[in-house]
Write a protein that holds these residues in place. Structure first.
Motif, short mmCIF file in Angstrom:
data_model
loop_
_atom_site.label_atom_id
_atom_site.label_comp_id
_atom_site.label_asym_id
_atom_site.label_seq_id
_atom_site.Cartn_x
_atom_site.Cartn_y
_atom_site.Cartn_z
N LEU A 88 -0.60 -7.65 -1.91
CA LEU A 88 -0.86 -6.58 -1.21
C LEU A 88 0.33 -5.56 -1.11
CD1 LEU A 88 -2.91 -5.36 0.76
CD2 LEU A 88 -1.70 -6.35 2.78
N ALA A 89 1.75 -5.97 -0.86
CA ALA A 89 2.69 -5.04 -0.91
C ALA A 89 2.74 -4.38 -2.32
CB ALA A 89 3.83 -5.99 -0.89
N GLU A 90 2.30 -5.25 -3.25
CA GLU A 90 2.71 -4.43 -4.70
C GLU A 90 1.40 -3.46 -4.53
OE1 GLU A 90 1.67 -5.59 -9.37
OE2 GLU A 90 2.58 -6.97 -8.11
N TYR A 91 0.29 -3.65 -4.19
CA TYR A 91 -1.07 -2.83 -4.19
C TYR A 91 -0.39 -1.64 -3.48
CZ TYR A 91 -5.80 -1.27 -4.20
OH TYR A 91 -6.83 -0.58 -4.17
N ILE A 92 0.06 -1.71 -2.39
CA ILE A 92 0.37 -0.53 -1.30
C ILE A 92 1.37 0.46 -2.33
CG2 ILE A 92 1.76 -0.01 0.86
CD1 ILE A 92 0.48 -2.30 2.10
N GLN A 93 2.39 -0.31 -2.94
CA GLN A 93 3.30 0.41 -3.60
C GLN A 93 2.51 1.39 -4.78
OE1 GLN A 93 6.48 1.24 -2.37
NE2 GLN A 93 5.49 0.28 -0.83
N ILE A 94 1.71 0.62 -5.41
CA ILE A 94 0.92 1.26 -6.52
C ILE A 94 0.15 2.54 -5.95
CG2 ILE A 94 -1.15 1.08 -7.97
CD1 ILE A 94 -0.11 -1.89 -8.63
N TYR A 144 -3.55 -13.25 3.36
CA TYR A 144 -3.69 -12.57 2.31
C TYR A 144 -2.68 -12.98 1.48
CZ TYR A 144 -0.62 -9.58 4.58
OH TYR A 144 0.61 -9.02 5.30
N ASP A 145 -2.53 -12.62 0.09
CA ASP A 145 -1.30 -12.75 -0.59
C ASP A 145 -0.45 -11.67 -0.18
OD1 ASP A 145 0.35 -12.15 -3.21
OD2 ASP A 145 -0.23 -14.25 -3.29
N PHE A 146 0.77 -12.13 0.17
CA PHE A 146 1.65 -10.93 0.78
C PHE A 146 2.05 -10.03 -0.36
CE2 PHE A 146 5.88 -9.39 1.85
CZ PHE A 146 5.59 -8.62 2.80
N GLY A 147 2.70 -10.87 -1.41
CA GLY A 147 3.27 -10.02 -2.40
C GLY A 147 2.18 -9.02 -3.26
N SER A 199 -5.19 -1.03 3.41
CA SER A 199 -4.20 -1.86 2.90
C SER A 199 -3.27 -2.04 3.96
CB SER A 199 -3.75 -1.57 1.59
OG SER A 199 -4.59 -1.36 0.82
N CYS A 200 -2.51 -1.13 4.47
CA CYS A 200 -1.62 -1.20 5.63
C CYS A 200 -2.13 -1.48 6.80
CB CYS A 200 -1.08 0.46 5.75
SG CYS A 200 -0.22 1.06 4.52
N LEU A 201 -3.37 -1.29 7.31
CA LEU A 201 -4.03 -2.01 8.38
C LEU A 201 -4.18 -3.51 8.30
CD1 LEU A 201 -7.07 0.36 9.51
CD2 LEU A 201 -4.88 -0.43 10.96
N VAL A 202 -4.57 -4.15 7.14
CA VAL A 202 -4.61 -5.57 6.74
C VAL A 202 -3.23 -6.06 6.82
CG1 VAL A 202 -5.00 -7.14 4.98
CG2 VAL A 202 -6.70 -5.39 5.36
N ARG A 203 -2.07 -5.36 6.46
CA ARG A 203 -0.76 -5.84 6.33
C ARG A 203 -0.31 -6.02 7.59
NH1 ARG A 203 3.55 -2.20 3.72
NH2 ARG A 203 2.88 -0.64 5.44
N PHE A 204 -0.52 -5.00 8.57
CA PHE A 204 -0.30 -5.00 9.98
C PHE A 204 -0.93 -6.20 10.66
CE2 PHE A 204 -1.32 -3.59 14.29
CZ PHE A 204 -0.10 -3.88 14.71
N LEU A 205 -2.33 -6.42 10.48
CA LEU A 205 -3.16 -7.32 11.62
C LEU A 205 -3.08 -8.58 10.78
CD1 LEU A 205 -6.30 -5.10 12.00
CD2 LEU A 205 -4.56 -5.70 13.63
N ALA A 206 -2.84 -8.75 9.72
CA ALA A 206 -3.04 -10.32 9.22
C ALA A 206 -1.71 -10.58 8.49
CB ALA A 206 -3.86 -10.26 7.98
#
Length: 189
Positions: A16-22, A11-14, A175-182
């Protein structure tokens, strides 16, 4: 085979990180995190993905020696198994997955900077779970590193949902699960 370097995330790391912060910055996230109405909705399964489940049980692990063991008793768990599987006949899908909720204590017991970090969802290997209505005032962290299979025969009898996420919180969990797993692989670092 040539060295391929670090395998990238899927996934696009930046992004997803921005989406989590939003999602984490939503107005009064803790106050809108839980849905009492959905927990009582009889049209829904007794347990859904994102539910906090009360079940006092030791967290099973395979230890350093490769042998099965049990860590300390855990009182609350977070369901990470799919709701659609929980709604299927038990003979077709007998298992679901949970992760233990590590009790971090009340806001007064937690270091303010640690609580702030948790509330920004900066923890990659876990998911911050704020206090839920009807529970105590403790903050918790869902430990993604210790998933456990739960037989669905325990659902509603031994394992009872005590809190259910609203859609916004559920999207944040995903979103956090995706960040962790991928996340990027790092096997060649």
């Amino acid at each position: 085979m040539a060295d391929e370097g670090r395998w990238p995330p899927v996934y696009d790391f930046g992004e997803l990180a921005e989406y989590i912060q939003i999602l984490a910055r939503a107005d009064d996230l803790a106050a809108t995190f839980w849905s009492l109405a959905e927990l009582r909705d009889e049209r829904l399964p007794a347990m859904c993905q994102g539910d906090v489940v009360e079940l006092v049980a030791g967290a099973p692990v395979l230890g350093e020696d490769g042998q099965p063991g049990v860590l300390e008793d855990v009182e609350h768990w977070l369901v990470i198994g799919n709701t659609c599987d929980l709604d299927r006949p038990i003979d077709k899908v007998p298992w679901t997955q949970l992760v233990p909720l590590v009790d971090l204590g009340s806001a007064e017991e937690l270091d303010a900077s640690r609580l702030s970090q948790l509330m920004r969802y900066d923890a990659y290997r876990g998911f911050y779970v704020p206090p839920w209505p009807g529970g105590d005032d403790h903050h918790r962290l869902a430990d993604f590193l210790r998933p456990v299979a739960l037989h669905r025969g325990a659902v509603g009898t031994l394992a009872k949902s005590v809190a259910r996420m609203r859609e916004h919180s559920w999207v944040l969990l995903h979103s956090c699960l995706v960040r962790f797993l991928a996340q990027d692989d790092g096997r060649h670092d």
